[in-house]
Every structure is written in C-alpha cells, then in structure tokens.
Design a protein around this motif. Structure first.
Motif, PDB file in Angstrom:
ATOM      1  N   GLU A 385       0.833  -1.215   0.000  1.00 22.22           N
ATOM      2  CA  GLU A 385       0.000   0.000   0.000  1.00 22.22           C
ATOM      3  C   GLU A 385       0.862   1.257   0.000  1.00 22.22           C
ATOM      4  O   GLU A 385       0.552   2.239  -0.693  1.00 22.22           O
ATOM      5  N   VAL A 386       1.949   1.228   0.755  1.00 25.02           N
ATOM      6  CA  VAL A 386       2.864   2.377   0.812  1.00 25.02           C
ATOM      7  C   VAL A 386       3.503   2.610  -0.559  1.00 25.02           C
ATOM      8  O   VAL A 386       3.587   3.758  -1.031  1.00 25.02           O
ATOM      9  N   LEU A 387       3.930   1.531  -1.218  1.00 22.78           N
ATOM     10  CA  LEU A 387       4.560   1.662  -2.528  1.00 22.78           C
ATOM     11  C   LEU A 387       3.561   2.138  -3.585  1.00 22.78           C
ATOM     12  O   LEU A 387       3.906   2.938  -4.465  1.00 22.78           O
ATOM     13  N   GLU A 388       2.325   1.654  -3.493  1.00 24.17           N
ATOM     14  CA  GLU A 388       1.282   2.104  -4.423  1.00 24.17           C
ATOM     15  C   GLU A 388       1.026   3.600  -4.259  1.00 24.17           C
ATOM     16  O   GLU A 388       0.884   4.332  -5.249  1.00 24.17           O
ATOM     17  N   LEU A 389       0.971   4.057  -3.006  1.00 27.48           N
ATOM     18  CA  LEU A 389       0.757   5.482  -2.735  1.00 27.48           C
ATOM     19  C   LEU A 389       1.907   6.311  -3.279  1.00 27.48           C
ATOM     20  O   LEU A 389       1.700   7.369  -3.882  1.00 27.48           O
ATOM     21  N   ALA A 390       3.121   5.829  -3.074  1.00 25.73           N
ATOM     22  CA  ALA A 390       4.296   6.541  -3.592  1.00 25.73           C
ATOM     23  C   ALA A 390       4.224   6.648  -5.111  1.00 25.73           C
ATOM     24  O   ALA A 390       4.530   7.705  -5.684  1.00 25.73           O
ATOM     25  N   VAL A 395       6.503   8.848  -7.661  1.00 24.01           N
ATOM     26  CA  VAL A 395       7.808   8.446  -7.136  1.00 24.01           C
ATOM     27  C   VAL A 395       8.119   7.084  -7.739  1.00 24.01           C
ATOM     28  O   VAL A 395       7.378   6.125  -7.534  1.00 24.01           O
ATOM     29  N   GLN A 396       9.198   7.002  -8.518  1.00 20.21           N
ATOM     30  CA  GLN A 396       9.563   5.751  -9.179  1.00 20.21           C
ATOM     31  C   GLN A 396      10.227   4.809  -8.160  1.00 20.21           C
ATOM     32  O   GLN A 396      11.276   5.124  -7.605  1.00 20.21           O
ATOM     33  N   ILE A 397       9.574   3.675  -7.921  1.00 19.17           N
ATOM     34  CA  ILE A 397      10.035   2.731  -6.903  1.00 19.17           C
ATOM     35  C   ILE A 397      10.860   1.621  -7.549  1.00 19.17           C
ATOM     36  O   ILE A 397      10.428   1.025  -8.547  1.00 19.17           O
ATOM     37  N   PRO A 398      12.044   1.296  -7.005  1.00 17.88           N
ATOM     38  CA  PRO A 398      12.855   0.194  -7.562  1.00 17.88           C
ATOM     39  C   PRO A 398      12.091  -1.133  -7.508  1.00 17.88           C
ATOM     40  O   PRO A 398      11.377  -1.410  -6.542  1.00 17.88           O
ATOM     41  N   SER A 399      12.270  -1.955  -8.535  1.00 21.55           N
ATOM     42  CA  SER A 399      11.518  -3.213  -8.641  1.00 21.55           C
ATOM     43  C   SER A 399      11.857  -4.186  -7.519  1.00 21.55           C
ATOM     44  O   SER A 399      11.028  -5.010  -7.138  1.00 21.55           O
ATOM     45  N   GLU A 400      13.087  -4.092  -6.967  1.00 20.89           N
ATOM     46  CA  GLU A 400      13.444  -5.035  -5.905  1.00 20.89           C
ATOM     47  C   GLU A 400      12.583  -4.838  -4.657  1.00 20.89           C
ATOM     48  O   GLU A 400      12.384  -5.758  -3.868  1.00 20.89           O
ATOM     49  N   LEU A 401      12.054  -3.615  -4.480  1.00 15.65           N
ATOM     50  CA  LEU A 401      11.197  -3.355  -3.318  1.00 15.65           C
ATOM     51  C   LEU A 401       9.831  -4.008  -3.492  1.00 15.65           C
ATOM     52  O   LEU A 401       9.256  -4.531  -2.538  1.00 15.65           O
TER      53      LEU A 401
END
Length: 562
Positions: A385-390, A395-401
């Motif tokens: 949920e945090v990554l979706e919000l980012a 905010v481009q999130i690294p795939s490893e996360l």
C-alpha cells in the motif's frame, strides 16, 4: 528496424496478435497499429469476440491469453503480479494464478540432451536415472538420479529449443514496448521499455542454470551457521548452463500440513524458523528467496526448513538494505514522516511530485493502522500500500522493493496456515532494531568511514585540478552556463493568451472600421453598391471580411490559449 524485425518474426507476431484479439484485446492492436498482422477474417471477428468475452473479467482474459502465449509471457505475467504499482488489484489477483506447469518432454530428448552436453553416454555419467520426471515446467524438468559414488541427486534439464523461442518473444516484447512508448504518454510514464529490459535480464538468468546453482551456493553460505536451515548442495561436475544437478533432499513439502500434524511436527517452531530465515535474507544478507511458497519449501527432522528452486532471487545493495531496515522500523512504529523519508531515499522523484501532499496522504494511510495491534498487521500488504501510494505521487520505486513486498505477502500467507498467532511484524521489530543499533555502533561507523576514506580523499584531491580547468576556460572565454527557467512553458502559454486577446481586440476594431467604411461608401455612392463594371464590391468585401474575421477567431479559440 522495427518493421524489419516485425516481418522477420511475422509468424509469431501474427500468433501473438491472434491470441490477444481472441481474448478480447483487439483494441490494443488498434492502438499499436498492428491489426494489419491479423488475417482479414480475424479483423472482422474482433468486435464479436470482445463481446463474447465480456462475461469474463479483464484479469481472467489476460491470464488466459498469457497462458496460451507460452513461457515468456507466463513469466512476464508472474513478474507483473509482483508490481501493484503498475497494475490494478483485480488483474494482479488473476496473474497470481498463472501456473508454469506443462507436460514433460520425452525421456529420449532428456537423454540426448545430457549426452550432448557432457559428451558421454548417460550410463557413464549416472549410476541410475529415473525416466519419469518429478516435475515439469516451461523452461525445464526435473528427474531423480544417482551418481557413480552412490549419492542421490536431482537433475534439472532445460527444455530443448526453449532459448530460441524466448529470444524471439523478447524481441517482440521490446518492439511492442517501444511502439507503446512512442504513442502513449502513459506508457512513457510507466517506462515500459525499462520494464522489458529488466524482465529480459531476469529471464535470461533463469534460462542459465549455472546462475541458479550459484544462487543456491550463495544462500547456503549465508546459512552455514544456522542449524535450522538447509540448502541442497550443487554438484558442479554434473552441471552446466543447460543442466543443473543438486543433492536430493528427503523431507515433507510444507504444503502438506495434514502430514506434518500426523507426524508430530511443531508448526509454530517451523513458522518461527521460516520467518527468521526470510528476515535474515532480506535485512541482513540483502539476498533473498523471492518465491517462498509451500511448494518450494521442505521440512526435515527437528523442524529444519529446506529451500528449493533458486531461479527467482531478490538482491538488495548495502545502501538499499539500510533503507529497507529504516522503512520496516518506521512501518512497525507507524511513523509516517520516517516512512516518507525512507521512500524518498529509495525512489526517484518526478517533476510532478508534491512532497507535502505525499506526507499528508501517508499520514492518512498510516492512521488506519494506529489502533491495530502489531500482531494483526500484515507487513507485506502495508508495504504494498505504501509503494502504491508513492507511485501515485510519481515516485519511481525500484523493482526489488515490490519483489520484497511480494515475498513478505507469500511468507505471511504460509504463516497463517502454520500458526495464525505468529506475526512477522513482531519478529521483525527487534530484528531491525538490533541491526540499526549494529550499524550505528561507533566501531562500525569508524569502519565505514575508513572504507570510504579513499573515496573522500580522491574527491578532495581532484578539486584543485578541476578548479584549474574552470579558470583556464574562463580565461579563454570558453565557459558555457546553462539556465533552466522553471515553468517556462506556463509563462509562454500566458504570453500567448495575452497576445491572442490583443489580436482579437485589434481584429474586432479593424472589422468595425472596415464595416463602417463600406457602409459610408455605400451611402455616398451613386447607384447603390455596384461599382467597377457593375460588380457588387460592397457585398463581396463584407462577406470576405466576415469569413476572415471568423476564421481568425476560430483559430485563436482552437489553440486553447484564450
């Protein structure tokens, strides 16, 4: 290049287009201008087939299409199922159901493949070799065997010809990604080409069994001091990029919960051992098994856990590992400010990112968990949920996360079956806190500073040299300074609007003057409005002015800058 490759792989292109159209995705082909690949009768049938599949959800249709398309597309779907930042939940749920299971290829091909790879008859390599496979997937299949020294082993054999099939599919995926980015701003925002590049890198590593063997060895090395974890040994003398031979492990599949109960295994101990093992891999080693579902885990005596299948592994750099530890601690402590700080450290910001709005939305998200006990919080879902919000805040999130979040979700699903009272969050908090304390221990800080001292020294030592170059360029009038004005586009748009309004006013005034002149000329003229060889000049001038006036007004309004 795109057209050349399209016709080079025309048969496969047409097959891909046919399957997509048959499952109701013809509109995607329209957007990419690929309908010309379809046979004429198939183009006509597109609309009716889309209506025919309307009773199925888009996620179901996509899953069925990817399954029919084969190995490369199944693997792509499985990877996309770990990316909630890219796809909506209903599609992710369906993609999670993708099964990489197909009928095994004949033993004759297995035998021929092994003998060709090692240059000797199979009877000289193995003491015995079971012809029936233990498991078969799209990339390869597994057989039980016995080495000449009497040790039992399992032999993983790559499916003949699979490499060329995957190569063609990857080229097609690259073409489609480039085409989509050239025609869609949304595709450019999602960086489809980068996603395909990353997927290609991972799939080619999965095709190379020597990589899987090294993954197993690295994981084994990380657990040398752990008695509760087992990783099968790799027999390198009987392995290559196409064949992987590993130690045969006795045990009970973790998915067989009934048998575990019957034989008196302690499921709580198993759950605790598995949780600690995954947390160690992620937070301490930065190298983790990214698919710890029950089918890839065996339980041995004394509740020892054995990991299997090392094709999909996650990697975290030392810097990323520190950031993940901070994020996990912030999540456990429900500290939205530190969560945002960790996310911004890990991700890359876009121009449209509003950090204040991100902090506000993160506060609202975390507030939902304030009254929830730690034991009831699913860390995998919270991270997702945090990554979706980012991502919604660009905010481009690294795939490893996202892969790490998926690993936590799989882990928590297994724990619910073993012992619902076990909470990863409760185990993670002291684990992460201990690691933070270890990192900021004065002794370790001094060690880090000493390791980085050479880099700092190199930077400082180069300052005089770089300053000298700048001064030389200044003396030679060779310095170029670039300024980038913020919101320059908006400024020009504003100027355009002002200019258009001014133009509108001038044209309106001019039109009024022309009309007044024509009316006066008509009034003083002899014989009405027909001058110059009986031509109705007044009427023609009036109509021309009227047309030009409205054409200019239409152009100004159409520009959208008025």
């Amino acid at each position: 290049m795109l057209i050349k490759r399209r016709y080079k792989h025309f048969k496969r292109y047409r097959q891909v287009a046919n399957i997509l159209a048959r499952h109701g995705f013809g509109y995607l082909l329209d957007k990419l201008n690929l309908t010309d690949i379809l046979p004429y009768h198939q183009r006509i049938k597109q609309t009716s087939e889309e209506e025919q599949h309307s009773e199925k959800t888009r996620g179901e249709r996509l899953r069925l299409a990817l399954t029919e398309l084969g190995t490369t597309f199944i693997k792509l779907g499985q990877i996309l199922s770990t990316r909630p930042d890219l796809l909506p939940k209903d599609i992710i749920v369906e993609l999670e159901k993708l099964q990489d299971r197909i009928p095994p290829f004949p033993y004759e091909e297995v035998k021929e493949h092994i003998e060709e790879e090692f240059g000797a008859p199979i009877e000289e390599i193995f003491e015995c070799f079971h012809q029936e496979s233990l498991a078969a997937a799209s990339i390869g299949q597994v057989h039980r065997a016995c080495l000449k020294n009497g040790k039992e082993c399992v032999v993983k054999v790559r499916r003949p010809g699979i490499e060329s099939v995957v190569e063609v599919d990857l080229e097609i995926l690259f073409d489609l990604a480039r085409l989509a980015e050239s025609r869609s701003a949304l595709s450019r925002h999602y960086h489809l080409v980068e996603i395909v590049e990353e997927f290609t890198w991972g799939l080619k590593r999965e095709l190379d069994y020597s990589v899987e063997g090294r993954n197993a060895e690295r994981l084994d090395k990380n657990f040398l001091q752990e008695e509760d974890i087992k990783v099968p040994k790799v027999y390198w003398d009987y392995s290559s990029s196409k064949i992987l031979t590993m130690e045969y492990v006795e045990g009970i599949k973790l998915s067989n919960f009934k048998l575990l109960d019957e034989l008196g295994y302690n499921k709580r101990t198993i759950a605790e051992n598995l949780s600690k093992a995954i947390l160690k891999q992620i937070l301490l080693d930065g190298f983790f098994h990214a698919d710890p579902h029950p089918g890839n885990l065996f339980v041995q005596k004394d509740n020892k856990i054995c990991f299997m299948d090392f094709g999909l592994m996650g990697y975290l750099s030392d810097e990323r590992k520190k950031q993940v530890i901070k994020l996990v601690l912030a999540l456990v402590r429900k500290d939205s400010i530190k969560i945002v700080k960790s996310i911004l450290e890990m991700g890359s910001l876009s121009k449209g990112t509003d950090i204040d709005k991100l902090k506000k939305d993160m506060d609202m998200l975390i507030s939902l968990y304030y009254s929830v006990p730690l034991s009831k919080i699913n860390i995998g879902e919270v991270i997702t949920e945090v990554l979706e919000l980012a991502f919604t805040h660009k905010v481009q999130i690294p795939s490893e996360l996202t892969l790490m979040a998926k690993t936590f979700i799989i882990l928590e699903g297994v724990l619910k079956e073993l012992d619902p009272s076990i909470s990863v969050v409760e185990i993670a908090e002291p684990f992460a806190a201990k690691l933070i304390a270890h990192q900021y221990n004065p002794k370790n800080l001094a060690k880090d500073w000493a390791e980085n001292f050479q880099d700092y020294f190199d930077i400082v030592s180069k300052i005089p040299q770089k300053a000298d170059r700048i001064l030389d360029k200044a003396i030679d009038d060779d310095i170029t300074i670039k300024f980038e004005l913020q919101n320059l586009g908006r400024i020009f748009a504003y100027i355009d609007r002002i200019a258009n309004k001014l133009s509108f006013s001038i044209v309106l005034l001019s039109f009024s003057l022309v009309m007044a002149g024509l009316i006066i000329a008509s009034a003083i003229g002899r014989g009405g409005s027909e001058f110059f060889w009986q031509i109705p000049v007044l009427e023609i001038a009036f109509i021309s002015s009227f047309i030009l006036f409205f054409w200019l007004i239409y152009s100004i309004i159409r520009s959208g800058r008025f």
